[in-house]
Motif scaffolding. Sequence first.
Motif: not given
Length: 237
Positions: A129-143
């Motif tokens: 999601p790009e609607l809000v800022s990410h508060l943790a590092d992520v590198h993979t797909l979402s679903f």
Amino acid sequence: MPFFPDLLKRIEFSVLMAAMIIAGGAYGFVELTEIARETTPHTFDTRILLAFRTPGQPDNPIGPFWMEEAVRDMTSLGSAAVLIFFTAVVILYLMIVRKPAAALFVFVSVAGGQLLSSVLKLGVDRPRPELVSHLADVHTLSFPSGHAMMSAVTYLTLGALLARIMPNTALRIYVLGVAILATFLVGASRVYLGVHWPSDVLAGWCAGAAWAMLCWLIARLMLRRAGDIDSSTPAET
């Protein structure tokens, strides 16, 4: 026709519950997959994601100043390192007490769940999601959410295994309750941190719970035959 009443008597309540969880989890995952494949975010996803942010400030999560760090601690309960540690500890214990079939069950359930999670992520190429800022590092797909799915697989598998050896119903409920609570906290933390849509987490829970219960049903007969778990409950011995 006395066949059906006799059949129902022979089927344990726990087996019926497991079958219902498998069916419900599979159905829920399929329905959520349709949401994940939509070109625009579903209203359900956007409303819940924004509910965890201060109105008009998508970079500012709700709650006191210490909440963000506390939620990061919660989300670590579903990290690969923590889940591998807990799984290894349980497998080692089962090997020490000479229950190799139970140890194999735990390994196959968790390792198979990880493989399934990776395959499912490739099946639905959904971005974070790009609607809000990410508060943790992520590198993979979402679903689906890997944290949500693997915490469900691991904690429900270990909870179901431990519940079988508890001496009374209250302790069995407590063990399963802790497993469910840990799974819920991990999934909710991913939405709070803004790294997953709510439907990602729900799909992870559905797939993880269904997989854990499927492994439990398959392994149930094997464990009984191997003698790693008594076929009778503690109250009956």
